[in-house]
Design a protein around this motif. Structure first.
Motif, PDB file in Angstrom:
ATOM      1  N   ARG A 100       0.788  -1.254   0.035  1.00  0.00           N
ATOM      2  CA  ARG A 100       0.107   0.047   0.014  1.00  0.00           C
ATOM      3  C   ARG A 100       0.738   1.282   0.222  1.00  0.00           C
ATOM      4  O   ARG A 100       0.701   2.170  -0.792  1.00  0.00           O
ATOM      5  N   ARG A 101       1.843   1.128   0.760  1.00  0.00           N
ATOM      6  CA  ARG A 101       2.795   2.554   0.780  1.00  0.00           C
ATOM      7  C   ARG A 101       3.609   2.685  -0.424  1.00  0.00           C
ATOM      8  O   ARG A 101       3.843   3.891  -0.763  1.00  0.00           O
ATOM      9  N   VAL A 102       4.066   1.689  -0.700  1.00  0.00           N
ATOM     10  CA  VAL A 102       4.773   1.712  -1.956  1.00  0.00           C
ATOM     11  C   VAL A 102       3.967   2.348  -3.197  1.00  0.00           C
ATOM     12  O   VAL A 102       4.352   3.125  -4.044  1.00  0.00           O
ATOM     13  N   SER A 103       2.857   1.816  -3.192  1.00  0.00           N
ATOM     14  CA  SER A 103       1.964   2.185  -4.581  1.00  0.00           C
ATOM     15  C   SER A 103       1.590   3.710  -4.353  1.00  0.00           C
ATOM     16  O   SER A 103       1.445   4.341  -5.215  1.00  0.00           O
ATOM     17  N   GLN A 104       1.344   4.223  -3.037  1.00  0.00           N
ATOM     18  CA  GLN A 104       0.912   5.191  -2.656  1.00  0.00           C
ATOM     19  C   GLN A 104       2.233   6.466  -3.210  1.00  0.00           C
ATOM     20  O   GLN A 104       1.859   7.440  -3.844  1.00  0.00           O
ATOM     21  N   ALA A 105       3.222   6.052  -2.762  1.00  0.00           N
ATOM     22  CA  ALA A 105       4.576   6.739  -3.036  1.00  0.00           C
ATOM     23  C   ALA A 105       4.742   6.751  -4.642  1.00  0.00           C
ATOM     24  O   ALA A 105       5.249   7.927  -5.214  1.00  0.00           O
ATOM     25  N   ALA A 106       4.458   5.625  -5.314  1.00  0.00           N
ATOM     26  CA  ALA A 106       4.709   5.571  -6.871  1.00  0.00           C
ATOM     27  C   ALA A 106       3.799   6.541  -7.573  1.00  0.00           C
ATOM     28  O   ALA A 106       4.379   6.847  -8.662  1.00  0.00           O
ATOM     29  N   LYS A 107       2.690   6.928  -7.115  1.00  0.00           N
ATOM     30  CA  LYS A 107       1.908   7.909  -7.497  1.00  0.00           C
ATOM     31  C   LYS A 107       2.238   9.450  -7.579  1.00  0.00           C
ATOM     32  O   LYS A 107       1.908  10.334  -8.559  1.00  0.00           O
ATOM     33  N   ASN A 108       3.202   9.598  -6.773  1.00  0.00           N
ATOM     34  CA  ASN A 108       3.726  10.880  -6.499  1.00  0.00           C
ATOM     35  C   ASN A 108       4.961  11.041  -7.495  1.00  0.00           C
ATOM     36  O   ASN A 108       6.198  10.760  -6.873  1.00  0.00           O
ATOM     37  N   THR A 109       5.176  11.236  -8.741  1.00  0.00           N
ATOM     38  CA  THR A 109       6.213  11.347  -9.480  1.00  0.00           C
ATOM     39  C   THR A 109       7.022  12.372  -9.283  1.00  0.00           C
ATOM     40  O   THR A 109       8.103  12.595  -9.628  1.00  0.00           O
ATOM     41  N   GLU A 110       6.585  13.461  -8.404  1.00  0.00           N
ATOM     42  CA  GLU A 110       7.430  14.727  -8.297  1.00  0.00           C
ATOM     43  C   GLU A 110       8.329  14.646  -7.031  1.00  0.00           C
ATOM     44  O   GLU A 110       8.700  15.669  -6.713  1.00  0.00           O
TER      45      GLU A 110
END
Length: 319
Positions: free
Chosen positions: A62-72
């Motif tokens: 879940r945490r890696v997925s959320q972080a992957a959405k923040n490309t900036e």
């Protein structure tokens, strides 16, 4: 939980890394060793500690997925998960879009996973992998850029057309499981990866002649992984295998008697069980049931009783 700030990026990352780590009881010692290695490299670590393998796999996914959405983001977030085999935690982490978890038992596995799939969650086996080997696997995971030469490419650079395919496949994989694309994907798979997944779903199951009521779809050979189905009321007579196996129930319920250890397990959806090599076990299915199973080697089965004896023993047990 411990946090440390990164001071440098590793070779396989264009940004400083943050690693979210966790394990179950079978993988906690190896996880602790690898966390210490990461900290020695001044890499930021968030250690979630030790919990049930499916819980820690889900949380890190879940945490890696959320972080992957923040490309900036100025930091690249990856995951490190460990359980007995490294398989269960990877399965649960991969439930989330943008997560590419791979079970790696050798540095070559890690090299392939990073090169081909841009793997961002490393899953390791606390039961099968020595700390020294795991350290090499982690180093490879950290230092290998996406599309690097790897064993799968013959240790040569990927041809341009393959590199183009890899770029597209990772983008398409990140859309699988995204709620905004679920309806479209179900009606008309929009990409090659989705079509491949659908074709596997549509593939026919092969009856397991030695176990009436059972059918199997082999996903990979040696080590073997498969999806297995049994009809309600089916019984697996006592038997054993040359290799130990892990399973996760995805539908229905079953009862497993480990006759070697005199233990009984009632399993439902999401439950996991590891049966060691050679342990004699008997199984009863209370409803239509499906599970994912993985053997350390090839699939085999040796009967230790007939079906009549199995049913009689279960009747006695249930009285």
């Amino acid at each position: 939980m411990a946090h440390e700030k990164p001071t440098s990026a590793v070779a396989g990352a264009s940004r400083p890394l943050k690693i979210i780590a966790g394990a179950d009881d079978f993988g906690s010692s190896l996880k602790d060793t690898l966390v210490a290695q990461l900290r020695s490299l001044d890499i930021e670590v968030e250690d979630l500690g030790t919990t049930k393998y499916y819980s820690v796999g889900e949380e890190i996914g879940r945490r890696v997925s959320q972080a992957a959405k923040n490309t900036e983001s100025a930091v690249e977030t990856r995951g490190l998960v460990a359980c007995g085999t490294g398989v269960g935690v990877a399965i649960f982490a991969n439930k989330f879009p943008g997560v590419y978890a791979a079970t790696c038992l050798t540095p070559g596995d890690a090299l392939n996973a990073r090169s081909i799939s841009n793997c961002n969650v490393l899953a390791v086996s606390g039961m099968s992998t020595a700390p020294e080997a795991a350290a090499e696997i982690l180093t490879t995971f950290l230092n290998t850029p996406f599309k690097s030469p790897c064993p799968a490419s013959g240790s040569n650079p990927w041809p341009e057309e393959i590199q183009s395919f890899l770029d597209g496949s990772v983008t398409e994989m990140s859309k699988i499981g995204d709620e905004t694309t679920t309806t479209t994907a179900a009606a008309d798979p929009p990409c090659f990866i989705c079509s491949l997944a659908k074709s596997r779903q549509d593939k026919e199951f092969t009856p397991v002649e030695i176990m009436p009521g059972g059918s199997m779809k082999i996903l990979r050979e040696t080590p073997t992984s498969a999806i297995v189905r049994f009809k309600a009321g089916s019984v697996e007579a006592a038997h054993h295998h040359t290799f130990g196996h892990d399973l996760v129930v995805t539908k229905g319920s079953k009862c497993v008697w480990n006759l070697t250890k005199s233990e009984k397990y009632d399993l439902g959806i999401g439950d996991y069980l590891f049966t060691p090599a050679g342990d004699v076990h008997r199984v009863k299915y209370y409803e239509d049931t499906e599970f994912f199973i993985k053997w350390d080697g090839h699939w085999d089965l040796f009967l230790d009783e007939d079906i009549a004896s199995a049913n009689a023993a279960i009747d006695i047990e249930n009285k």
